[in-house]
Design a protein around this motif. Structure first.
Motif, PDB file in Angstrom:
ATOM      1  N   VAL A  36       4.726  23.848 -27.306  1.00 53.44           N
ATOM      2  CA  VAL A  36       6.011  24.291 -27.854  1.00 53.44           C
ATOM      3  C   VAL A  36       6.125  25.816 -27.725  1.00 53.44           C
ATOM      4  N   ALA A  37       5.018  26.529 -28.014  1.00 54.18           N
ATOM      5  CA  ALA A  37       5.045  27.998 -27.910  1.00 54.18           C
ATOM      6  C   ALA A  37       5.309  28.430 -26.473  1.00 54.18           C
ATOM      7  N   ALA A  38       4.700  27.733 -25.507  1.00 54.47           N
ATOM      8  CA  ALA A  38       4.910  28.085 -24.094  1.00 54.47           C
ATOM      9  C   ALA A  38       6.364  27.862 -23.699  1.00 54.47           C
ATOM     10  N   LEU A  39       6.955  26.762 -24.192  1.00 52.44           N
ATOM     11  CA  LEU A  39       8.365  26.486 -23.867  1.00 52.44           C
ATOM     12  C   LEU A  39       9.283  27.504 -24.540  1.00 52.44           C
ATOM     13  N   GLY A  47       5.182  25.292 -35.426  1.00 57.23           N
ATOM     14  CA  GLY A  47       4.472  24.135 -35.981  1.00 57.23           C
ATOM     15  C   GLY A  47       5.373  23.181 -36.747  1.00 57.23           C
ATOM     16  N   SER A  48       6.698  23.364 -36.641  1.00 50.83           N
ATOM     17  CA  SER A  48       7.617  22.502 -37.405  1.00 50.83           C
ATOM     18  C   SER A  48       7.648  21.088 -36.817  1.00 50.83           C
ATOM     19  N   ARG A  49       7.971  20.125 -37.681  1.00 51.81           N
ATOM     20  CA  ARG A  49       8.137  18.732 -37.260  1.00 51.81           C
ATOM     21  C   ARG A  49       9.416  18.208 -37.891  1.00 51.81           C
ATOM     22  N   ARG A  50      10.209  17.481 -37.141  1.00 57.01           N
ATOM     23  CA  ARG A  50      11.361  16.785 -37.741  1.00 57.01           C
ATOM     24  C   ARG A  50      11.396  15.377 -37.192  1.00 57.01           C
ATOM     25  N   GLU A  51      12.055  14.476 -37.935  1.00 55.21           N
ATOM     26  CA  GLU A  51      12.073  13.067 -37.558  1.00 55.21           C
ATOM     27  C   GLU A  51      13.502  12.639 -37.261  1.00 55.21           C
ATOM     28  N   GLY A  86       6.717  14.465 -29.934  1.00 55.13           N
ATOM     29  CA  GLY A  86       5.267  14.468 -30.165  1.00 55.13           C
ATOM     30  C   GLY A  86       4.729  13.060 -30.358  1.00 55.13           C
ATOM     31  N   PHE A  87       5.411  12.304 -31.226  1.00 59.62           N
ATOM     32  CA  PHE A  87       4.930  10.969 -31.600  1.00 59.62           C
ATOM     33  C   PHE A  87       6.112  10.033 -31.810  1.00 59.62           C
ATOM     34  N   VAL A  88       5.797   8.752 -31.761  1.00 61.20           N
ATOM     35  CA  VAL A  88       6.796   7.718 -32.049  1.00 61.20           C
ATOM     36  C   VAL A  88       6.208   6.832 -33.144  1.00 61.20           C
TER      37      VAL A  88
END
Ligand SMILES: Cc1cc2nc3c(=O)[nH]c(=O)nc-3n(C[C@H](O)[C@H](O)[C@H](O)COP(=O)(O)OP(=O)(O)OC[C@H]3O[C@@H](n4cnc5c(N)ncnc54)[C@H](O)[C@@H]3O)c2cc1C
Length: 297
Positions: free
Chosen positions: A22-25, A145-149, A169-171
């Motif tokens: 994510v940081a690279a993007l 480092g954030s995550r949302r659903e 990231g995940f399903v």
């Protein structure tokens, strides 16, 4: 994290964690993430895409497996179709394993990933109707480092989009411990893209049948009324079998919901569907009937 420059002006960054990716993007807004490359390289080879930089996701081990979480499976976006097709995964989420086994020839299944299938969001993406029927949730990794659903259906319908720098990231998939079926029709024998597909899952705890039809529209279609109608016919506490007439009626209900009859003309006459559309409707009806029959047998 390593960076290569295979061609002048183009860099390939290979992060080893989701947050590094994510940081690279975020640092390189023109960069494009690449997982298995099966869709992306097809677009590059066809001259439709010339990414200035690539962020490869193949070294991020945290998204290449799965884990159990509160009655759900948390699937890494980097799971390949080949991995999802194996027996241990099939015992967990049978319909997704069946879709993975049907997703193109072996070299594509070895490289292509769940996350790539979702992000491409092609109508022929075989994982998509399964995830729609399972009412899966995407866990999106963002800057800092954030995550949302978001529900997978929201992404596929364009209600919510991936924002700049974000990655799937995940399903999260509920484990239903009940029969599930994925069937697809292709235009030819052997591996091929879906002309129509049906994913059907039983949810005994909620006494529900959930069904999604893929490939016939830009996103998977859920025939909700047909699901509710057939769920009421099933004797959930005993033998769940239905008579052939009920299976056939379900198939017709699903097909008519997804490919409706044309509206009547002002003079009251009802136009007939073009032969190709009628054929597709019969295909969907047959897939839905067979899928329900197999799930209940
Ligand atoms: C010959 C051939 C046959 C095929 N047959 C089938 C088939 O039968 N059924 C089927 O479903 N598919 C099929 N496909 C399509 C393809 O293999 C799948 O869609 C595959 O799952 C894509 O995954 P990938 O890892 O290769 O994606 P990539 O090509 O690496 O990426 C695809 C897109 O997703 C983005 N992306 C990748 N990972 C992420 C992530 N974690 N977060 C955000 N964005 C991401 C990329 O930036 C890119 O835009 C076929 C492809 C080919 C070339």
């Amino acid at each position: 994290m390593t960076t290569h420059a295979p061609q002048a002006g183009q860099s390939v960054t290979l992060p080893t964690t989701l947050n590094e990716a994510v940081a690279a993007l975020t640092d390189m807004p023109a960069a494009v993430p690449v997982a298995g490359g099966t869709d992306l390289m097809a677009a590059v080879n066809a001259g439709q895409l010339r990414p200035a930089a690539l962020v490869g996701l193949g070294r991020i081990s945290e998204i290449r497996g799965w884990q159990y979480q509160d009655g759900n499976a948390l699937l890494g976006a980097g799971l390949t179709h080949a991995r999802m097709g194996r027996p241990d995964f099939a015992a967990l989420i049978p319909a997704l394993a069946a879709a993975a086994r049907a997703a193109g020839p072996p070299h594509i299944r070895n490289a292509g990933t769940l996350g790539g299938n979702i992000a491409t969001a092609a109508p022929t993406g075989d994982a998509l109707p399964v995830l729609a029927a399972l009412e899966a949730t995407l866990i999106i990794a963002g800057p800092g480092g954030s995550r949302r659903e978001i529900p997978v259906s929201h992404l596929l319908a364009g209600v919510e989009m991936l924002r700049a720098g974000e990655l799937i990231g995940f399903v999260r998939v509920p484990l239903l411990h009940a029969p599930q079926v994925f069937l697809k029709a292709t235009g030819r024998t052997g591996p091929g893209r879906s002309v129509a597909s049906v994913a059907l899952v039983l949810d005994p705890a909620r006494r529900g049948v959930r069904c999604a039809v893929g490939a016939i529209a830009p996103m998977p279609l859920r025939p909700l009324e047909a699901e509710q109608w057939v769920a009421r016919l099933i004797d959930w506490d005993n033998d769940r079998a239905l008579v052939p007439e009920a299976l056939a009626a379900f198939g017709e209900y699903v097909a008519a919901a997804c490919i409706p009859d044309p509206a009547p003309e002002p003079d009251g006459s009802v136009p007939t569907l073009p032969p190709a559309v009628l054929h597709l409707r019969r295909t969907v009806a047959a897939l839905a009937r067979r899928a329900l029959g197999r799930a209940l047998s």
